[in-house]
Write a protein that holds these residues in place. Structure first.
Motif, PDB file in Angstrom:
ATOM      1  N   PHE A   1      -4.372  -6.004   0.214  1.00 28.50           N
ATOM      2  CA  PHE A   1      -5.194  -6.768   0.913  1.00 28.50           C
ATOM      3  C   PHE A   1      -4.773  -7.848   1.999  1.00 28.50           C
ATOM      4  CE2 PHE A   1      -8.459 -10.313   0.932  1.00 28.50           C
ATOM      5  CZ  PHE A   1      -9.342  -9.880   1.663  1.00 28.50           C
ATOM      6  N   ASN A   2      -4.948  -7.705   3.199  1.00 24.18           N
ATOM      7  CA  ASN A   2      -4.656  -8.367   4.353  1.00 24.18           C
ATOM      8  C   ASN A   2      -5.602  -8.282   5.683  1.00 24.18           C
ATOM      9  OD1 ASN A   2      -3.376  -9.688   6.447  1.00 24.18           O
ATOM     10  ND2 ASN A   2      -1.490  -8.777   6.119  1.00 24.18           N
ATOM     11  N   PRO A   3      -6.768  -9.191   5.339  1.00 27.04           N
ATOM     12  CA  PRO A   3      -7.913  -9.066   6.386  1.00 27.04           C
ATOM     13  C   PRO A   3      -7.355  -9.196   7.777  1.00 27.04           C
ATOM     14  CG  PRO A   3      -7.909 -11.170   5.228  1.00 27.04           C
ATOM     15  CD  PRO A   3      -6.881 -10.242   4.672  1.00 27.04           C
ATOM     16  N   GLY A   4      -6.283  -9.992   8.136  1.00 28.59           N
ATOM     17  CA  GLY A   4      -5.782 -10.121   9.557  1.00 28.59           C
ATOM     18  C   GLY A   4      -5.119  -8.710  10.015  1.00 28.59           C
ATOM     19  N   GLN A   5      -4.550  -7.932   9.012  1.00 24.72           N
ATOM     20  CA  GLN A   5      -3.852  -6.774   9.620  1.00 24.72           C
ATOM     21  C   GLN A   5      -4.181  -5.645   8.410  1.00 24.72           C
ATOM     22  OE1 GLN A   5       0.005  -8.066  10.328  1.00 24.72           O
ATOM     23  NE2 GLN A   5       0.612  -6.303  11.735  1.00 24.72           N
ATOM     24  N   PRO A   6      -5.113  -4.972   8.544  1.00 25.18           N
ATOM     25  CA  PRO A   6      -5.667  -4.133   7.672  1.00 25.18           C
ATOM     26  C   PRO A   6      -4.486  -2.969   7.303  1.00 25.18           C
ATOM     27  CG  PRO A   6      -7.332  -4.330   9.163  1.00 25.18           C
ATOM     28  CD  PRO A   6      -6.164  -4.988   9.867  1.00 25.18           C
ATOM     29  N   GLN A   7      -4.176  -3.136   5.976  1.00 22.99           N
ATOM     30  CA  GLN A   7      -3.164  -1.968   5.491  1.00 22.99           C
ATOM     31  C   GLN A   7      -3.721  -0.403   5.147  1.00 22.99           C
ATOM     32  OE1 GLN A   7       0.235  -3.223   4.926  1.00 22.99           O
ATOM     33  NE2 GLN A   7      -0.835  -4.544   6.548  1.00 22.99           N
ATOM     34  N   PRO A   8      -2.971   0.255   5.165  1.00 24.18           N
ATOM     35  CA  PRO A   8      -3.564   1.777   4.943  1.00 24.18           C
ATOM     36  C   PRO A   8      -3.479   1.799   3.324  1.00 24.18           C
ATOM     37  CG  PRO A   8      -1.213   1.590   5.229  1.00 24.18           C
ATOM     38  CD  PRO A   8      -1.556   0.395   5.690  1.00 24.18           C
ATOM     39  N   TRP A   9      -4.770   2.864   3.092  1.00 23.35           N
ATOM     40  CA  TRP A   9      -5.063   3.227   1.741  1.00 23.35           C
ATOM     41  C   TRP A   9      -3.762   3.890   1.222  1.00 23.35           C
ATOM     42  CZ3 TRP A   9      -8.171   1.466  -1.867  1.00 23.35           C
ATOM     43  CH2 TRP A   9      -9.180   0.369  -1.601  1.00 23.35           C
ATOM     44  N   ARG A  10      -3.064   3.922   0.109  1.00 23.93           N
ATOM     45  CA  ARG A  10      -2.107   4.536  -0.379  1.00 23.93           C
ATOM     46  C   ARG A  10      -2.477   5.539  -1.423  1.00 23.93           C
ATOM     47  NH1 ARG A  10       2.805   3.002   1.505  1.00 23.93           N
ATOM     48  NH2 ARG A  10       2.532   1.116   3.165  1.00 23.93           N
ATOM     49  N   THR A  11      -2.107   6.955  -1.549  1.00 20.80           N
ATOM     50  CA  THR A  11      -2.460   7.490  -2.583  1.00 20.80           C
ATOM     51  C   THR A  11      -1.537   7.536  -3.676  1.00 20.80           C
ATOM     52  OG1 THR A  11      -3.491   9.135  -0.974  1.00 20.80           O
ATOM     53  CG2 THR A  11      -2.952  10.077  -3.140  1.00 20.80           C
ATOM     54  N   ILE A  12      -1.787   7.363  -5.041  1.00 21.71           N
ATOM     55  CA  ILE A  12      -0.884   7.260  -5.970  1.00 21.71           C
ATOM     56  C   ILE A  12      -0.072   8.626  -6.280  1.00 21.71           C
ATOM     57  CG2 ILE A  12      -0.501   6.662  -8.308  1.00 21.71           C
ATOM     58  CD1 ILE A  12      -2.920   4.453  -7.885  1.00 21.71           C
ATOM     59  N   VAL A  13       1.220   8.685  -6.220  1.00 17.41           N
ATOM     60  CA  VAL A  13       1.798   9.865  -6.412  1.00 17.41           C
ATOM     61  C   VAL A  13       2.810   9.825  -7.934  1.00 17.41           C
ATOM     62  CG1 VAL A  13       1.680  10.579  -4.118  1.00 17.41           C
ATOM     63  CG2 VAL A  13       3.788   9.088  -5.028  1.00 17.41           C
ATOM     64  N   GLY A  14       2.639   8.612  -8.454  1.00 17.00           N
ATOM     65  CA  GLY A  14       3.861   8.627  -9.572  1.00 17.00           C
ATOM     66  C   GLY A  14       3.376   7.341 -10.495  1.00 17.00           C
ATOM     67  N   VAL A  15       3.905   7.479 -11.497  1.00 22.91           N
ATOM     68  CA  VAL A  15       3.644   6.409 -12.648  1.00 22.91           C
ATOM     69  C   VAL A  15       5.171   6.083 -13.198  1.00 22.91           C
ATOM     70  CG1 VAL A  15       2.655   5.263 -14.672  1.00 22.91           C
ATOM     71  CG2 VAL A  15       1.295   6.646 -13.039  1.00 22.91           C
ATOM     72  N   VAL A  16       5.561   4.883 -13.317  1.00 19.75           N
ATOM     73  CA  VAL A  16       6.816   4.460 -13.649  1.00 19.75           C
ATOM     74  C   VAL A  16       6.822   3.287 -14.636  1.00 19.75           C
ATOM     75  CG1 VAL A  16       8.109   5.245 -11.741  1.00 19.75           C
ATOM     76  CG2 VAL A  16       7.343   2.792 -11.877  1.00 19.75           C
ATOM     77  N   PRO A  17       7.821   3.154 -15.443  1.00 21.85           N
ATOM     78  CA  PRO A  17       7.914   2.095 -16.663  1.00 21.85           C
ATOM     79  C   PRO A  17       7.830   0.720 -15.740  1.00 21.85           C
ATOM     80  CG  PRO A  17       9.565   3.634 -17.003  1.00 21.85           C
ATOM     81  CD  PRO A  17       9.123   3.945 -15.774  1.00 21.85           C
TER      82      PRO A  17
END
Ligand code: ATP
Ligand code: MG
Lengths: 222, 834
Positions: free
Chosen positions: B604-620
């Motif tokens: 979340f960065n209102p000044g500089q909107p960040q791209p939505w990222r798709t979750i590809v993995g889960v780690v410990p």
């Protein structure tokens, strides 16, 4: 009641030399007796009294109090015996400055097996008997010398000792105050208390039944 | 006359003290601890706050900053202000009249240098041409910077510090004119600075500021855009006061704000302060002074202890003093004799104190040197003239504090009074009350200190035992910085990452290699994020979490398995398809037993909107914020480092050794491997993560150690204090005990009486101390102070009981001796006392 045999007290002087304060003291005191110990200064009167009062333990010889052989007792047993049998009046009164008259009277009881109510009753009795009820909340320094010594005597007998020891109880008092104390002693003696007092005054000695002369640690006559 | 009697008093004093060995030992020990502590702390104050720079007229050196009056203290650099752009520095310099000279600098920067094919990273400064002139120090070899050197596009030059010149340049006397590479560009060495010079903080190398970071014209600047704006210092014209300078710069700031609203509209005020204050923040300076105050408090307690002991001795010597008085000594003469004795004790205490100070400073300097961040070079913790003057002054004060009252009161009693009251007057009752109250206060303080120390030590131990989620000693890490000169574009840096990954993985020494943004494998970014399908009403609803940018194979290099989905690949590029890997806590928090794969999240960065990222993995789960963070939970996610835009400039590389090899031996192999990829690129901050974590904690370890030392000192002092008071009171009450014994009290009862008196003081002290700390941590400053503690319950009853138990033990021991003495009173002696 008291039987002393060959009692000796000495202080180390120099190397292996001793200064004898008391020598070969043999003395018998019957129950109900009233003895005055007299003698010049340094003769060993106080020393004798403190031995009888079991404050001092550095003596040799035999000391029987009733059936108990004091010279065989351990310090703890002596303390118990003393608490049961002996009251002590000091020349300098030795009241505790920070305690009131009432509290001073209560001390000996607090060191013996008395319940709280018994203690209160005994102290009240004693205040009555010595007519010092009005002074019970005062501190020693607020009393005259005679009154202080009155408290000292009251404190000595409050735990009902059979033997009262007094080291020059009137030494610091005016003669009229001294007489008052002596009358008191006579009354106590009449009630059955055995008394040994040290005194310098012939007059005080006359209150007693018997006089013992000490000189340089020896008893000279009886 | 007075001197004569003084000499006699000293002689008598020494004799009396020698006879009274226990008193002498305790008093010297206690005063030694107090004076030693105060001397140590004053040396620190002197080094950090008082002595300052050794330049000519250091008091004229000022730091300058512009202030945003509406912003927090923190955003205003704790009141020092910021210079928003390099252009502001130029405009201020041109317009001002208060300073004879001004200079700008960036301190503590990473500067990469290659000399004779050996790349090295230094802590250096980017400076304008006047920095050395303004402080009045010149190079000992070669020449200073000129305005021409500082011009963008000029030939690059550098000045070396003495230490690196000796160490890395073989102390070559012909060093001037030799070529090196700085941040990937050719440069020439023009000078060497004098020894022990690392200005402004701990820099070892300097190069012109504008040459490396050309200032942008006003027209191109935006509000808040970082433009490598320098910190600014100036030297006051003779006769100009700090207030005048402040007034001038506040007026200038207002003009700048009006003329340049795009960059300066918020900066409507300014601050000119002594330069030293800029380097040691107000808070820090206050802390240092505060610690001196605390140590002086300890010294006062020490004095009170000695005072108590003096009272005790005075009671014993009442008779001697009465006789002296009767023989004609005036009261003043008696006071002088007693004070002289106190002085003799205090002088011995001071000697012990200075020895203790030498020893503790040695320890302190060694501790400071283990810190991962260097201390300013001008902090020199040496016992010099001013420190010794301080020591002499506090010794005299300690003499008076510990000796005057006892001397005065005991010299008061005249012979007659002494006979009547057996040496005890009403004054001693007052003294009694005072000393008891002081001992109670001291026990309270000790209890508080010990509880705080135990909490702090427990915290540090918890931090050392942390489970980071991987074997911290199984990999080797090093940091590197890709500078503009050598890697000017995102593509150039990405290209390097790929080459590096390929090169390192091909190296037979390493089983695997990876890269990460994590600084020293300890800290990384933290902030708010959003998850798909969640509604956030206000900005504050968005949760906080940890995030880190990593290359492919990062998890396997750390010895971790992908729990679900896949690892990053070199093809995961933000500009094509932004992806993320989340940790187990993250997945569990939002999707429970369901799969997280395919869901989306973004920073979340209102000044500089960040791209939505798709979750590809889960780690410990791993600890992503090092050993300090306890607020954020373990929720975190990872982003692909190689495909990030913009491509990062600084990163940590990780290598895992082949089976059977120790990770901590990989240093030379790793720097050789990096040199094969770019021979001008140095690596730094190299070591196993285990070592980094250890170093990061060394500051806390110092604090814990200091706490422990304070605790032990306080412990000793309260033991001695209690002993002193009980001893005093037993001596005073000798006759009373004798009478009580004659009236039938047995030894046990007398013993109990004394112990009970000590116990009361202990109990009240404990309640006050423990209650105070509990109040401090539990109620008053919960939020602020809890940051100091790490996974420790500030109200943990076991700690409180342990401290109470310890203090009780010590109190029992220190009361035991006087109590025993009370039972040994010979009624004969007491009763004969006349
Ligand atoms: N601790 C001691 N060490 C050595 N000698 C002592 C000690 N105590 C008392 N004496 C000596 O013992 C002797 C007897 O003392 P004591 O107090 O019994 O005399 P006294 O008959 O009560 O005298 P007074 O009438 O003056 O009270 C004295 O000569 C004294 O010096
Ligand atoms: Mg006598």
């Amino acid at each position: 009641m008291i039987r002393l045999r060959n009692l000796e007290r000495s202080y180390p002087l120099a190397k292996e030399k001793f200064f004898y304060v008391l020598r070969e003291i043999n003395l018998d005191v019957q129950e109900g007796d009233f003895i005055s110990v007299m003698g010049p200064s340094g003769a060993g009167k106080s020393t004798l009294l403190h031995i009888l009062g079991m404050h001092d333990h550095g003596w040799r010889g035999e000391y029987f109090l009733d059936e108990a052989a004091v010279h065989h007792l351990k310090p703890k047993e002596r303390a118990t015996l003393r608490n049961e049998q002996i009251g002590f009046v000091f020349q300098q009164y030795h009241l505790l400055d920070d305690l009131t008259v009432y509290e001073n009277l209560d001390i000996p009881l607090s060191y013996r097996r008395y319940s709280k109510s018994e203690r209160a009753a005994l102290v009240a009795d004693m205040l009555d008997r010595f007519q010092i009820v009005g002074k019970k909340d005062l501190y020693p320094r607020q009393l005259s010398g005679g009154q202080q010594q009155l408290v000292g005597v009251a404190r000595a007998i409050i735990a009902a000792p059979k033997l009262l020891l007094a080291d020059e109880p009137t030494g610091n008092l005016h003669s009229s105050q001294g007489e008052e104390i002596m009358e008191l002693f006579r009354k106590l003696n009449d009630e059955g208390m055995t008394i040994v007092q040290v005194t310098h005054s012939e007059k005080n000695a006359s209150y007693g039944k018997r006089i013992i002369q000490l000189r340089d640690g020896w008893i000279v006559n009886k | 006359m007075i001197l004569d009697s003084f000499r006699q008093d000293v002689r008598v004093g020494l004799r009396v003290l020698f006879k009274d060995k226990i008193f002498c030992f305790l008093a010297v020990l206690v005063l030694g601890l107090g004076i030693g502590g105060a001397t140590t702390q004053f040396t620190i104050v002197n080094a950090i706050v008082l002595r300052g720079f050794s330049f000519p007229h250091p008091e004229q050196l000022m730091s300058v900053g512009l202030i945003d009056p509406k912003a927090s203290d923190q955003n205003n650099n704790f009141g020092l202000g910021n210079i928003p752009t390099a252009q502001d520095y130029e405009d201020l310099k041109a317009a001002q009249k208060s300073f004879s000279m001004m200079a700008g600098y960036l301190s503590g920067s990473t500067i990469n240098v290659t000399y004779k094919n050996n790349p090295q990273r230094y802590t250096g400064g980017y400076v304008t041409e006047d920095l050395f002139k303004i402080i009045g120090v010149s190079p000992v070899i070669g020449r200073d910077f000129t305005a021409a050197d500082n011009k963008p596009g000029a030939e690059k030059v550098a000045i070396l510090g003495d230490e690196i010149w000796r160490r890395d340049f073989n102390a070559d006397p012909n060093i001037v004119g030799q070529g090196i590479r700085i941040n990937g560009k050719a440069a020439t060495i023009i000078g060497v600075m004098p020894p022990n010079f690392k200005f402004p903080i701990s820099e070892e190398l300097w190069t012109p500021l504008y040459n490396e970071f050309p200032p942008q014209p006003r027209g191109d600047l935006r509000l808040g855009a970082s433009n490598n704006a320098p910190a600014v210092m100036g030297r006051l014209q003779p006769g100009v006061t700090l207030d005048q300078a402040n007034a001038e710069f506040i007026a200038l700031a207002r003009h700048l704000a009006k003329d340049n609203p795009k960059t300066n509209q918020n900066f409507t005020s300014a601050s000119v302060q002594p330069l030293l204050h800029a380097f040691t923040g107000t808070q820090f300076r206050q802390q240092v002074w505060g610690m001196l105050a605390a140590v002086i408090l300890v010294l006062l307690i020490a004095c009170v202890n000695v005072m108590n002991m003096q009272f005790g001795r005075a009671a014993l010597r009442a008779k001697e003093l009465a006789i002296r008085g009767a023989l004609g000594a005036t009261r003043w003469r008696l006071v002088r004799q007693m004070l002289t004795e106190s002085l003799v004790v205090a002088v011995f205490g001071a000697i012990a104190g200075v020895i203790i100070a030498y020893w503790s400073l040695d320890f302190f300097v060694r501790a400071i040197n283990t810190l991962p961040f260097p201390a300013p070079y001008y902090w020199r913790f040496t016992i010099d003239g001013p420190v010794l003057v301080f020591t002499v002054v506090i010794t005299l004060l300690a003499t008076i504090a510990s000796g005057l009252v006892p001397a005065f009161l005991s010299a008061r009693g005249n012979a007659a009074e002494m006979m009547k009251e057996g040496g005890r007057g009403n004054s001693s009752r007052l003294v009694n009350a005072i000393t008891r109250v002081l001992v109670v206060a001291q026990i309270a303080l000790t209890a508080g200190l010990l509880i705080a120390a135990t909490l702090e030590i427990t915290s540090v131990r918890n931090q050392m035992k942390l489970d980071y989620g991987y074997d911290e000693n199984a990999v080797y890490a090093a940091r590197m910085g890709l500078m503009e000169g050598a890697y000017p574009s995102d593509d150039a840096r990405r290209e390097f990452f790929k080459r590096a990954a390929r090169g390192l993985r091909a190296n037979p020494q390493f089983e695997s290699a990876a890269m990460s943004s994590r600084f020293r494998m300890t800290f990384d970014a933290q902030g708010q994020y959003e998850v798909d399908g969640q509604n956030y009403l206000t900005d504050r609803d968005r949760p906080r979490g940890n995030f880190e940018s990593v290359s492919d194979n990062y998890f396997s290099a750390l010895g971790l398995k992908i729990l679900e989905g896949r690892d990053f690949t070199v093809d995961d590029v933000d500009s094509k398809q932004p992806v993320a890997i989340v940790n187990a806590s993250f997945a569990r928090k939002y999707w429970g037993n369901q799969s997280a794969i395919g869901h989306q999240l973004r920073i979340f960065n209102p000044g500089q909107p960040q791209p939505w990222r798709t979750i590809v993995g889960v780690v410990p789960d791993m600890l992503m914020q090092g050993p300090f963070d306890q607020q954020t939970n373990s929720v975190g996610f990872y982003m692909p480092l190689l495909g990030a835009s913009p491509a990062p400039q600084f990163l940590t590389i990780l290598a895992r050794p082949r089976a059977g090899q120790q990770a901590d031996t990989l240093g030379p192999a790793l720097s050789r491997a990096v040199a094969e990829i770019d021979s001008n690129l140095p690596t730094y901050f190299a070591g196993t993560p285990g070592r980094f974590h250890n170093e990061i904690l060394s500051g806390n370890r110092i604090i814990a150690t200091l706490f422990t030392i304070f605790g032990i000192v306080a412990f000793i002092l309260s033991a001695v204090g209690l002993y002193g008071v009980m001893s005093f009171s037993v001596n005073q009450r000798t006759q009373e005990f004798g009478i009580r014994m004659a009236l039938g009290a047995d030894a046990a009862r007398i013993f109990r009486m004394v112990m009970t008196q000590g116990a009361w003081q202990l109990v009240i002290g404990l309640i006050l101390g423990a209650g105070g700390i509990a109040l401090l941590f539990g109620v008053v400053a919960a939020a602020a102070l809890k940051n100091i503690l790490f996974k420790v319950n500030a109200l943990d009853p076991t700690i409180y009981f342990a401290v109470a138990g310890m203090l009780t033990l010590v109190a029992a021991i220190s009361c035991f001796v006087p109590a025993r003495r009370a039972t040994r009173v010979d009624p004969m002696v007491a009763l004969r006392y006349e």
